[in-house]
Design a protein around this motif. Structure first.
Motif, PDB file in Angstrom:
ATOM      1  N   VAL A   1      19.258  25.850 -41.555  1.00 28.20           N
ATOM      2  CA  VAL A   1      20.552  25.562 -42.164  1.00 28.20           C
ATOM      3  C   VAL A   1      20.422  24.227 -42.882  1.00 28.20           C
ATOM      4  O   VAL A   1      19.688  23.345 -42.440  1.00 28.20           O
ATOM      5  CB  VAL A   1      21.704  25.558 -41.133  1.00 28.20           C
ATOM      6  N   MET A   2      21.127  24.095 -43.985  1.00 27.56           N
ATOM      7  CA  MET A   2      21.005  22.890 -44.802  1.00 27.56           C
ATOM      8  C   MET A   2      22.377  22.351 -45.173  1.00 27.56           C
ATOM      9  O   MET A   2      23.302  23.132 -45.440  1.00 27.56           O
ATOM     10  CB  MET A   2      20.238  23.191 -46.077  1.00 27.56           C
ATOM     11  N   ALA A   3      22.483  21.028 -45.177  1.00 30.03           N
ATOM     12  CA  ALA A   3      23.640  20.336 -45.730  1.00 30.03           C
ATOM     13  C   ALA A   3      23.174  19.743 -47.051  1.00 30.03           C
ATOM     14  O   ALA A   3      22.158  19.052 -47.106  1.00 30.03           O
ATOM     15  CB  ALA A   3      24.108  19.241 -44.793  1.00 30.03           C
ATOM     16  N   VAL A   4      23.903  20.028 -48.114  1.00 31.93           N
ATOM     17  CA  VAL A   4      23.527  19.560 -49.443  1.00 31.93           C
ATOM     18  C   VAL A   4      24.648  18.689 -49.984  1.00 31.93           C
ATOM     19  O   VAL A   4      25.812  19.078 -49.953  1.00 31.93           O
ATOM     20  CB  VAL A   4      23.271  20.749 -50.402  1.00 31.93           C
ATOM     21  N   ALA A   5      24.291  17.510 -50.482  1.00 35.88           N
ATOM     22  CA  ALA A   5      25.248  16.603 -51.110  1.00 35.88           C
ATOM     23  C   ALA A   5      24.943  16.539 -52.600  1.00 35.88           C
ATOM     24  O   ALA A   5      23.842  16.164 -52.996  1.00 35.88           O
ATOM     25  CB  ALA A   5      25.153  15.217 -50.489  1.00 35.88           C
TER      26      ALA A   5
ATOM     27  N   ALA B   1      24.443  34.168 -54.419  1.00 35.61           N
ATOM     28  CA  ALA B   1      23.033  33.779 -54.533  1.00 35.61           C
ATOM     29  C   ALA B   1      22.295  34.018 -53.226  1.00 35.61           C
ATOM     30  O   ALA B   1      22.806  33.744 -52.145  1.00 35.61           O
ATOM     31  CB  ALA B   1      22.943  32.314 -54.929  1.00 35.61           C
ATOM     32  N   LYS B   2      21.075  34.501 -53.334  1.00 41.63           N
ATOM     33  CA  LYS B   2      20.268  34.797 -52.157  1.00 41.63           C
ATOM     34  C   LYS B   2      19.103  33.823 -51.987  1.00 41.63           C
ATOM     35  O   LYS B   2      18.502  33.765 -50.928  1.00 41.63           O
ATOM     36  CB  LYS B   2      19.755  36.224 -52.236  1.00 41.63           C
ATOM     37  N   THR B   3      18.777  33.053 -53.028  1.00 42.73           N
ATOM     38  CA  THR B   3      17.691  32.076 -52.958  1.00 42.73           C
ATOM     39  C   THR B   3      18.185  30.732 -53.477  1.00 42.73           C
ATOM     40  O   THR B   3      19.215  30.654 -54.155  1.00 42.73           O
ATOM     41  CB  THR B   3      16.489  32.515 -53.816  1.00 42.73           C
ATOM     42  N   MET B   4      17.427  29.687 -53.172  1.00 40.01           N
ATOM     43  CA  MET B   4      17.784  28.352 -53.636  1.00 40.01           C
ATOM     44  C   MET B   4      17.760  28.275 -55.158  1.00 40.01           C
ATOM     45  O   MET B   4      18.618  27.640 -55.767  1.00 40.01           O
ATOM     46  CB  MET B   4      16.844  27.304 -53.024  1.00 40.01           C
TER      47      MET B   4
ATOM     48  N   MET C   1      23.397  32.938 -49.234  1.00 39.89           N
ATOM     49  CA  MET C   1      22.893  31.652 -48.753  1.00 39.89           C
ATOM     50  C   MET C   1      23.998  30.608 -48.595  1.00 39.89           C
ATOM     51  O   MET C   1      24.020  29.856 -47.626  1.00 39.89           O
ATOM     52  CB  MET C   1      21.835  31.152 -49.725  1.00 39.89           C
ATOM     53  N   LEU C   2      24.933  30.542 -49.539  1.00 43.11           N
ATOM     54  CA  LEU C   2      26.009  29.555 -49.505  1.00 43.11           C
ATOM     55  C   LEU C   2      27.092  30.003 -48.536  1.00 43.11           C
ATOM     56  O   LEU C   2      27.677  31.070 -48.695  1.00 43.11           O
ATOM     57  CB  LEU C   2      26.596  29.367 -50.905  1.00 43.11           C
ATOM     58  N   CYS C   3      27.343  29.190 -47.514  1.00 39.85           N
ATOM     59  CA  CYS C   3      28.366  29.521 -46.515  1.00 39.85           C
ATOM     60  C   CYS C   3      29.658  28.749 -46.730  1.00 39.85           C
ATOM     61  O   CYS C   3      30.733  29.247 -46.440  1.00 39.85           O
ATOM     62  CB  CYS C   3      27.845  29.229 -45.114  1.00 39.85           C
ATOM     63  N   ALA C   4      29.555  27.502 -47.199  1.00 39.15           N
ATOM     64  CA  ALA C   4      30.743  26.678 -47.382  1.00 39.15           C
ATOM     65  C   ALA C   4      30.496  25.672 -48.489  1.00 39.15           C
ATOM     66  O   ALA C   4      29.385  25.167 -48.648  1.00 39.15           O
ATOM     67  CB  ALA C   4      31.091  25.955 -46.090  1.00 39.15           C
ATOM     68  N   ALA C   5      31.552  25.378 -49.256  1.00 34.14           N
ATOM     69  CA  ALA C   5      31.498  24.371 -50.314  1.00 34.14           C
ATOM     70  C   ALA C   5      32.747  23.515 -50.207  1.00 34.14           C
ATOM     71  O   ALA C   5      33.858  24.039 -50.115  1.00 34.14           O
ATOM     72  CB  ALA C   5      31.415  25.035 -51.683  1.00 34.14           C
TER      73      ALA C   5
END
Length: 152
Positions: free
Chosen positions: A125-129, A39-42, A98-102
């Motif tokens: 950079v974003m942290a998503v929970a 994915a390249k966008t949110m 976009m996603l670097c780590a899960a």
């Protein structure tokens, strides 16, 4: 004395037996989120993961340098003390992916992770929970990169 050919033959037999019993990891586990990593966008990312649009929250934190001298190895961390976290994600807005780590989280794990990522240019950079109840929360920070890590 056992030859290498005999050793490999026996190893293959043991591996086949373990696979038959279901004790080896399945190939599909590595590809559970292949579309998410492309994915390249949110919008593409939320669709690929089947989650709702993230809402900013003070309960989620992202750590990292304000200025990264080398974009090839940028240390980032994400954490939250909220109960009921199902997954933590680290996103870099302007990276090709976009996603670097899960990180999948259970109640037995503290939702606090650190890793290093590549950044091609300065970006948010974003942290998503992702919570068990379906809520998706995030925190955001700008990291400036002086030397790009993705060929820059």
């Amino acid at each position: 004395m056992q030859t290498r050919r005999e050793m490999l033959s026996r190893s293959a037999g043991v591996a086949a037996m373990l696979a038959g019993l279901g004790l080896l990891p399945a190939v599909a586990q590595a590809e559970y989120a292949a579309a998410a990593f492309e994915a390249k966008t949110m919008a593409e990312l939320t669709k690929a993961l089947g989650i709702s649009t993230p809402v900013e929250s003070k309960d989620v934190t992202i750590t990292g340098p304000d200025i990264a001298e080398n974009g090839a190895v940028v240390p980032l961390g994400c954490s939250t003390a909220l109960p009921g976290v199902k997954r933590m994600l680290i996103l870099v807005e302007k990276n090709p992916s976009m996603l670097c780590a899960a990180f999948d989280v259970t109640d037995a794990v503290e939702a606090n992770f650190n890793t290093r990522v590549k950044m091609g240019q300065s970006s948010n950079v974003m942290a998503v929970a992702v919570m068990n109840d379906g809520k998706v929360l995030f925190a955001q920070k700008e990291v400036k990169v002086t030397l790009g890590g993705c060929g820059g």
